[in-house]
Design a protein around this motif. Structure first.
Motif, PDB file in Angstrom:
ATOM      1  N   ASN A  58       0.729  -1.167   0.069  1.00 64.16           N
ATOM      2  CA  ASN A  58       0.166  -0.031   0.118  1.00 64.16           C
ATOM      3  C   ASN A  58       0.747   1.247   0.069  1.00 64.16           C
ATOM      4  OD1 ASN A  58      -2.664  -0.985   0.153  1.00 64.16           O
ATOM      5  ND2 ASN A  58      -1.882  -1.946   2.099  1.00 64.16           N
ATOM      6  N   GLY A  59       1.938   1.240   0.336  1.00 66.68           N
ATOM      7  CA  GLY A  59       2.982   2.406   0.319  1.00 66.68           C
ATOM      8  C   GLY A  59       3.678   2.643   1.496  1.00 66.68           C
ATOM      9  N   GLN A  60       4.767   2.882   1.484  1.00 68.79           N
ATOM     10  CA  GLN A  60       5.749   3.014   2.739  1.00 68.79           C
ATOM     11  C   GLN A  60       5.710   4.388   3.322  1.00 68.79           C
ATOM     12  OE1 GLN A  60       9.545   0.932   1.624  1.00 68.79           O
ATOM     13  NE2 GLN A  60       8.499  -0.876   1.105  1.00 68.79           N
ATOM     14  N   THR A  61       4.600   4.714   3.780  1.00 70.86           N
ATOM     15  CA  THR A  61       4.604   6.107   4.427  1.00 70.86           C
ATOM     16  C   THR A  61       4.097   5.814   5.631  1.00 70.86           C
ATOM     17  OG1 THR A  61       2.077   6.232   3.737  1.00 70.86           O
ATOM     18  CG2 THR A  61       3.620   6.962   2.076  1.00 70.86           C
ATOM     19  N   ARG A  62       4.204   7.150   6.419  1.00 71.13           N
ATOM     20  CA  ARG A  62       3.853   6.915   8.043  1.00 71.13           C
ATOM     21  C   ARG A  62       2.219   6.796   8.140  1.00 71.13           C
ATOM     22  NH1 ARG A  62       4.381   5.683  12.818  1.00 71.13           N
ATOM     23  NH2 ARG A  62       3.327   7.131  14.341  1.00 71.13           N
ATOM     24  N   GLU A  63       1.316   7.115   7.311  1.00 74.81           N
ATOM     25  CA  GLU A  63      -0.049   6.959   7.193  1.00 74.81           C
ATOM     26  C   GLU A  63      -0.068   5.368   6.864  1.00 74.81           C
ATOM     27  OE1 GLU A  63      -4.062   7.997   4.709  1.00 74.81           O
ATOM     28  OE2 GLU A  63      -2.313   8.885   4.159  1.00 74.81           O
ATOM     29  N   MET A  64       0.365   5.052   6.013  1.00 76.23           N
ATOM     30  CA  MET A  64       0.223   3.293   5.823  1.00 76.23           C
ATOM     31  C   MET A  64       0.664   2.740   6.996  1.00 76.23           C
ATOM     32  SD  MET A  64      -1.522   2.678   3.467  1.00 76.23           S
ATOM     33  CE  MET A  64      -2.354   4.230   3.252  1.00 76.23           C
ATOM     34  N   LEU A  65       1.907   2.998   7.758  1.00 79.64           N
ATOM     35  CA  LEU A  65       2.121   2.303   8.895  1.00 79.64           C
ATOM     36  C   LEU A  65       1.113   2.279   9.946  1.00 79.64           C
ATOM     37  CD1 LEU A  65       4.317   1.091  10.799  1.00 79.64           C
ATOM     38  CD2 LEU A  65       5.020   3.464  11.399  1.00 79.64           C
ATOM     39  N   THR A  66       0.581   3.344  10.078  1.00 78.46           N
ATOM     40  CA  THR A  66      -0.824   3.624  11.151  1.00 78.46           C
ATOM     41  C   THR A  66      -1.697   2.679  10.498  1.00 78.46           C
ATOM     42  OG1 THR A  66      -0.070   5.883  11.550  1.00 78.46           O
ATOM     43  CG2 THR A  66      -2.354   5.080  12.110  1.00 78.46           C
TER      44      THR A  66
END
Length: 123
Positions: free
Chosen positions: A52-60
């Motif tokens: 889904n993408g390696q962003t902070r939002e996706m981590l959450t």
């Protein structure tokens, strides 16, 4: 820069206060919720983020997703479904049972339902 830092600190303070209020009023954690090992949770989050993408939002969102799955599906069932899905990727007649047996289809369907619920709640 100073404005962003002060905004961050204010947001953190609000979050911490809200967390302590939630902790006092929190509903009990379902039995089995914490039976997922940290490694299993981390593997799920890493795979989810790659997809889904390696962003902070996706981590959450991915962390939320495995937490929801853990509230729905006991770890033993999650592990069984992951094993079946892994075996289904192997070629040959010896693993045909993992593709066609009723039990394996049921285990995978339970995981898919839990993932769908997690997607609704977290994404």
């Amino acid at each position: 820069m100073l404005k962003r830092l002060s905004t961050f600190l204010a947001a953190t303070a609000v979050w911490l206060c809200a967390g302590s209020v939630q902790a006092q009023n929190a509903t009990p954690i379902p039995t089995g919720y914490n039976d997922y090992p940290t490694e299993a949770r981390a593997d799920y989050v890493f795979a989810c983020m790659v997809t889904n993408g390696q962003t902070r939002e996706m981590l959450t969102r991915c962390s939320c997703s495995i937490d929801v799955i853990a509230t729905i599906l006991p770890y033993e069932d999650y592990l069984s479904a992951e094993t079946v899905l892994s075996m289904r990727q192997t070629a040959g007649e010896k693993v045909a049972i993992f593709r066609h047996a009723h039990f394996t289809n049921t285990v995978v369907a339970d995981l898919r339902r839990a993932q769908a619920e997690a997607e609704i709640r977290c994404f």
